[in-house]
Write a protein that holds these residues in place. Structure first.
Motif, short mmCIF file in Angstrom:
data_model
loop_
_atom_site.label_atom_id
_atom_site.label_comp_id
_atom_site.label_asym_id
_atom_site.label_seq_id
_atom_site.Cartn_x
_atom_site.Cartn_y
_atom_site.Cartn_z
N TRP A 1 0.79 -1.22 0.00
CA TRP A 1 0.00 0.00 0.00
C TRP A 1 0.83 1.28 0.00
N ALA A 2 2.11 1.18 0.31
CA ALA A 2 2.95 2.39 0.34
C ALA A 2 3.07 3.03 -1.02
N ILE A 3 2.73 2.27 -2.06
CA ILE A 3 2.80 2.84 -3.40
C ILE A 3 1.74 3.94 -3.58
N ILE A 4 0.67 3.88 -2.79
CA ILE A 4 -0.40 4.89 -2.92
C ILE A 4 0.10 6.28 -2.54
N PRO A 5 0.68 6.49 -1.34
CA PRO A 5 1.22 7.82 -1.06
C PRO A 5 2.38 8.18 -1.97
N PHE A 6 3.15 7.17 -2.40
CA PHE A 6 4.28 7.43 -3.29
C PHE A 6 3.80 8.01 -4.62
N LEU A 7 2.66 7.53 -5.12
CA LEU A 7 2.09 8.05 -6.36
C LEU A 7 1.27 9.30 -6.14
N THR A 8 0.64 9.40 -4.98
CA THR A 8 -0.22 10.54 -4.70
C THR A 8 0.58 11.82 -4.54
N LEU A 9 1.75 11.74 -3.94
CA LEU A 9 2.57 12.93 -3.69
C LEU A 9 2.87 13.73 -4.96
N PRO A 10 3.40 13.11 -6.02
CA PRO A 10 3.68 13.91 -7.22
C PRO A 10 2.43 14.45 -7.88
N VAL A 11 1.32 13.71 -7.79
CA VAL A 11 0.06 14.21 -8.37
C VAL A 11 -0.41 15.45 -7.62
N ILE A 12 -0.36 15.39 -6.29
CA ILE A 12 -0.73 16.55 -5.49
C ILE A 12 0.18 17.74 -5.82
N GLY A 13 1.47 17.45 -5.93
CA GLY A 13 2.41 18.52 -6.27
C GLY A 13 2.10 19.13 -7.62
N TRP A 14 1.80 18.29 -8.61
CA TRP A 14 1.49 18.79 -9.95
C TRP A 14 0.23 19.66 -9.93
N VAL A 15 -0.79 19.22 -9.20
CA VAL A 15 -2.03 20.00 -9.10
C VAL A 15 -1.75 21.35 -8.45
N ILE A 16 -0.93 21.37 -7.41
CA ILE A 16 -0.58 22.63 -6.75
C ILE A 16 0.12 23.57 -7.72
N LEU A 17 1.07 23.05 -8.49
CA LEU A 17 1.80 23.87 -9.45
C LEU A 17 0.88 24.42 -10.53
N VAL A 18 -0.03 23.59 -11.01
CA VAL A 18 -0.97 24.05 -12.04
C VAL A 18 -1.87 25.14 -11.49
N ARG A 19 -2.37 24.96 -10.28
CA ARG A 19 -3.24 25.97 -9.67
C ARG A 19 -2.49 27.28 -9.44
N LEU B 1 9.75 2.74 3.45
CA LEU B 1 8.58 1.89 3.62
C LEU B 1 8.31 1.09 2.34
N ILE B 2 8.47 1.73 1.20
CA ILE B 2 8.27 1.04 -0.07
C ILE B 2 9.31 -0.08 -0.23
N VAL B 3 10.55 0.23 0.09
CA VAL B 3 11.60 -0.78 -0.01
C VAL B 3 11.31 -1.96 0.92
N PHE B 4 10.89 -1.66 2.14
CA PHE B 4 10.55 -2.71 3.10
C PHE B 4 9.45 -3.61 2.55
N GLN B 5 8.41 -3.02 1.98
CA GLN B 5 7.28 -3.81 1.47
C GLN B 5 7.69 -4.65 0.26
N LEU B 6 8.50 -4.07 -0.63
CA LEU B 6 8.95 -4.83 -1.80
C LEU B 6 9.79 -6.03 -1.37
N ARG B 7 10.62 -5.84 -0.39
CA ARG B 7 11.44 -6.95 0.11
C ARG B 7 10.57 -7.98 0.84
N ALA B 8 9.53 -7.50 1.54
CA ALA B 8 8.66 -8.40 2.29
C ALA B 8 7.86 -9.33 1.38
#
Length: 203
Positions: free
Chosen positions: A78-96, A146-153
């Motif tokens: 599930w750590a991939i969700i915040p990992f992907l959400t962060l750049p999208v949020i950043g892009w939306v902020i920059l566009v606004r 956290l992402i690295v930990f989950q991928l290894r797990a």
């Protein structure tokens, strides 16, 4: 004609700018703004396309790939969700931020005063962009372990991921941050002061 030439022209009582020179000054500012606007649109579009392609591949992996092709298990990855959400949020902020800037200066070519104010605001938006990107990079570095930990797990990565994740990637982020900090203090802040001085002398 650079900013120093323009400021000297305005400040010198023996050399007040003629009507033709004022038109030339205004066109310099307008041309500068148009180039910056094109650069902003190109940058935001490129980032948006890259994000869409990357997230599209993730969605494909989630719902379309065959089970035997090692699909993503959100229950354990599930750590991939915040990992992907962060750049999208950043892009939306920059566009606004950029859209707000354009909306506040629709007639920047009307006068020198309007052009300088628009350039000063564009400088503010660019400085805000650097700060936003820096914060996103910092948060990404926090999420990465956290992402690295989950991928290894789940068995999708072994020790080979440690050097790229904890050495190479942080070095890249630090290098980007150092370059951004250098440009922020050596180019953006001096330009801000130049524009403020020009606006004050013109007013």
């Amino acid at each position: 004609m650079n900013f120093a030439d323009i400021e000297n022209m305005w400040r010198s009582p023996q050399n007040q700018p003629t009507a033709a020179q004022l038109v030339e000054i205004k066109m310099k500012f307008v041309t500068d703004l148009k180039q910056r606007h094109r650069g902003n649109v190109a940058f935001l579009t490129a980032v948006g396309v890259a994000l869409a392609a990357f997230i599209g591949k993730i969605i494909f992996d989630l719902i379309a790939r065959a089970p035997e092709l090692d699909r993503i298990d959100l229950g354990r990855e599930w750590a991939i969700i915040p990992f992907l959400t962060l750049p999208v949020i950043g892009w939306v902020i920059l566009v606004r931020q950029y859209r707000r800037h354009r909306a506040q200066h629709p007639n920047y070519d009307r006068s020198i005063n309007a052009s300088v104010r628009a350039l000063l605001d564009e400088n503010r938006v660019e400085r805000a962009r650097y700060k936003t990107v820096s914060w996103l990079q910092a948060v990404t570095l926090v999420v990465l372990p956290l992402i690295v930990f989950q991928l290894r797990a789940v068995g999708k990565a072994g020790d080979e991921i440690l050097i790229p994740a904890f050495v190479i990637f942080p070095i890249i982020i630090i290098a980007i941050f150092a370059w951004s900090t250098f440009r922020y203090h050596r180019q953006l802040l001096p330009r801000k002061r130049e524009l403020e001085a020009l606006l004050a002398s013109y007013s």
